[in-house]
Design an enzyme around this catalytic site. Structure first.
Site, PDB file in Angstrom:
ATOM      1  N   LYS A  28      -1.124  -2.399  -7.644  1.00  0.00           N
ATOM      2  CA  LYS A  28      -1.512  -1.311  -6.736  1.00  0.00           C
ATOM      3  C   LYS A  28      -0.789  -0.001  -7.085  1.00  0.00           C
ATOM      4  CE  LYS A  28      -2.525  -4.451  -2.929  1.00  0.00           C
ATOM      5  NZ  LYS A  28      -3.938  -4.820  -3.100  1.00  0.00           N
ATOM      6  N   GLN A  86       0.813  -1.220   0.000  1.00  0.00           N
ATOM      7  CA  GLN A  86       0.000   0.000   0.000  1.00  0.00           C
ATOM      8  C   GLN A  86       0.845   1.268   0.000  1.00  0.00           C
ATOM      9  OE1 GLN A  86      -3.204   0.038  -0.402  1.00  0.00           O
ATOM     10  NE2 GLN A  86      -3.592  -2.143  -0.127  1.00  0.00           N
TER      11      GLN A  86
END
Lengths: 146, 423
Positions: free
Chosen positions: B243, B220
């Site tokens: 991501k 993340q």
């Protein structure tokens, strides 16, 4: 806009679930779990001569799973095992959109016909029915729908 | 929180000099230009997978159309072109992470495989019976289960550093939980379920004082902040392509060469050997030792294009924009009666997790979807976090560089409508 899914009867059974209790002294009980969303349900059945004389549930889950369990308990009372089995079959076909909802008389369970447009949510409604199956068979392992 | 009202945050967002123009950025992302159930798509599931810009899609198509071949082994022209392109991305990643050496960059299929590689290989070499591995209470399953498997295999013990009510790691506890038996600390950089940014540099300092290496799950963090693995001084760092606006099925493991050199291969096969006889195999040097078999070449090419895109926009500006969106969304959503925010750490990035009293997150997710709003509902592969906050699941909006303040408004309105359905 959500009349097809979140109908008043579903919202009502979510707010005030019927037969939401434990039945003691019955070998017919089982637990179900939907790992996708964490829904949990316990089903309790009391049988006499192949007939469901009492059925109850306890659970923790979304509106669809709670209302489905609540409406299932109402629909099952007084049914024979064979009738219960048929009902599950017809319910399953309806929520999967495999049969026109009018083809079988599902009574109040008909409110779930809109679920066929929400395939990601079908398991929310069938969890209690799969767990019922396990309770009938006195299966001990937790039922998982995934 | 800034203490500013939602409107002032919004105004500030549009006037700040370093701000990016999300509308210009949106033009680069074809997926965003569609309607869902008659509403413009509002994509707020970026912490699961960010959308890909056209340049990434083009890079993959171009590679398959013009340059496609296997890497490393061919003497022909196309193999050379493909190998050069593949290895150029390794240099890009080295530069992105500021690694000391490109041999420290291993391509994997994603963060999960990167962590499994370390768990399996580092575990094989350095973890024994009675040893301990330290993780935190906010880990994704990908940074829990691989360690449980090692513990089971080796008779080692997994220990978990607790978090507080805000979702912040208890650093003092972490310090006291490092014992002479601790062989590794594995910690998430930014929590996917709570948004908490962990002080990984500080954690590495604490662990290194006791000679314990640190693995950082950066799935993340790479899309939200500049990463300098030498400055953080982490021993391992893992992230995923999908991501960071890149394709699925590709990811990276960074490891300090002093560890990677001592670790045994993770998988055996082609490309990872120097010499094979039936009696004995000599393994290739880094990084090939850890890249058995034909890699996801097109995925690596796509990852390279994604990193180029992210760096051209500037990850610092991306973070500044996302922080303003997060503050605005926190104020707006927090003002809705019945909403409880899960994860209120002082340092947060990109993620707004919440529950609404009396409404299951799945029902919220289904209803907002009908207004075109894509959020994630469920346990976010972090069931221990759900238990810590005593919820079965949460709803989660997560932000990317292309999200707008108007989209936050649509999202908060949709949540209000969901509440109306149940009122």
């Amino acid at each position: 806009m959500f009349d097809d899914l979140y109908q008043e009867i579903i919202l009502d059974h979510n707010r005030r679930p019927r037969n939401c209790r434990v039945i003691e002294d019955t070998p017919h009980h089982a637990e179900g779990h939907n790992p996708l969303c964490g829904d949990e349900v316990k089903i309790f059945l009391k049988m006499e001569d192949d007939r469901v004389v009492d059925v109850a549930f306890q659970g923790n889950g979304c509106a669809i799973s709670t209302a489905s369990a609540s409406l299932m308990t109402e629909a099952l009372r007084g049914k024979t095992l064979e009738e219960a089995h048929e009902l599950f079959g017809a319910f399953h076909e309806m929520v999967k959109g495999q049969n026109p909802p009018e083809s079988k008389d599902l009574g109040k369970l008909q409110v779930f016909s809109g679920l066929s447009d929400y395939p990601m949510r079908v398991k929310c409604a069938t969890l209690c029915w799969h767990t019922l199956q396990a309770a009938i068979e006195k299966r001990k392992e937790v039922v998982s729908v995934e | 929180m800034t203490g500013l009202g939602a409107e002032s945050i919004r105004d500030e967002g549009y006037q700040a000099p370093a701000s990016i123009d999300p509308m210009a950025i949106r033009a680069d992302f074809p997926t965003l230009h569609q309607e869902v159930y008659g509403h413009p798509l509002v994509y707020l599931d970026n912490a699961a997978s960010a959308q890909t810009p056209q340049s990434v899609i083009d890079a993959i198509v171009r590679f398959y159309q013009n340059d496609y071949s296997n890497v490393h082994r061919g003497v022909h022209r196309l193999s050379q072109v493909a190998t050069d392109a593949y290895e150029a991305v390794r240099r890009d990643v080295k530069q992105l992470l500021n690694a000391a050496d490109e041999r420290e960059i291993i391509f994997t299929k994603g963060t999960t495989e990167s962590i499994n590689l370390v768990a399996s290989s580092f575990g094989e070499r350095f973890i024994g019976e009675g040893d301990e591995i330290l993780i935190t209470a906010m880990e994704h399953h990908a940074n829990i289960v691989p360690w449980q498997l090692v513990c089971e295999r080796k008779g080692a013990r997994l220990r978990v550093v607790p978090i507080d009510e805000r979702g912040e790691l208890l650093l003092d506890e972490l310090e006291t939980m490092i014992t002479p038996r601790t062989k590794l600390v594995a910690v998430v950089h930014i929590s996917n379920a709570l948004g908490t940014v962990n002080p990984v540099k500080r954690i590495a300092e604490i662990a290194h004082r006791r000679d314990v290496p640190v693995l950082v799950d950066g799935a993340q963090s790479v899309p939200h902040q500049r990463i300098d693995v030498q400055e953080l001084d982490c021993d391992f760092f893992a992230f995923s392509g999908h991501k960071v606006y890149g394709p699925t099925g590709v990811g990276v493991l960074y490891g300090k060469s002093r560890w990677l050199e001592e670790m045994p291969p993770y998988q055996g096969g082609g490309d990872m050997i120097l010499k094979v006889t039936f009696e004995r195999t000599t393994f290739a040097d880094l990084p090939n030792k850890f890249e058995a078999g034909t890699p996801n070449i097109a995925g690596v090419i796509g990852l390279g294009a994604a990193l180029e895109y992210l760096q051209a926009i500037g990850v610092g500006r991306v973070r500044a924009h996302e922080d303003r969106l997060l503050s605005y969304a926190t104020e707006s959503l927090g003002a809705v009666p019945g909403v409880r925010l899960i994860g209120t750490a002082r340092e947060k990035a990109g993620v707004l997790s919440f529950v609404v009293s009396g409404i299951h997150p799945h029902d919220i997710g289904t209803i907002v979807d009908r207004y075109g709003v894509a959020i994630r509902v469920g346990h976010h592969c972090a069931q221990p976090v759900m238990r810590r906050f005593d919820v079965a699941a949460t709803a989660r909006a997560s932000f990317a560089m292309y999200n707008t303040f108007d989209e936050v408004d649509v999202f908060v309105d949709a949540v209000r409508k969901a509440i109306e359905v149940f009122s």
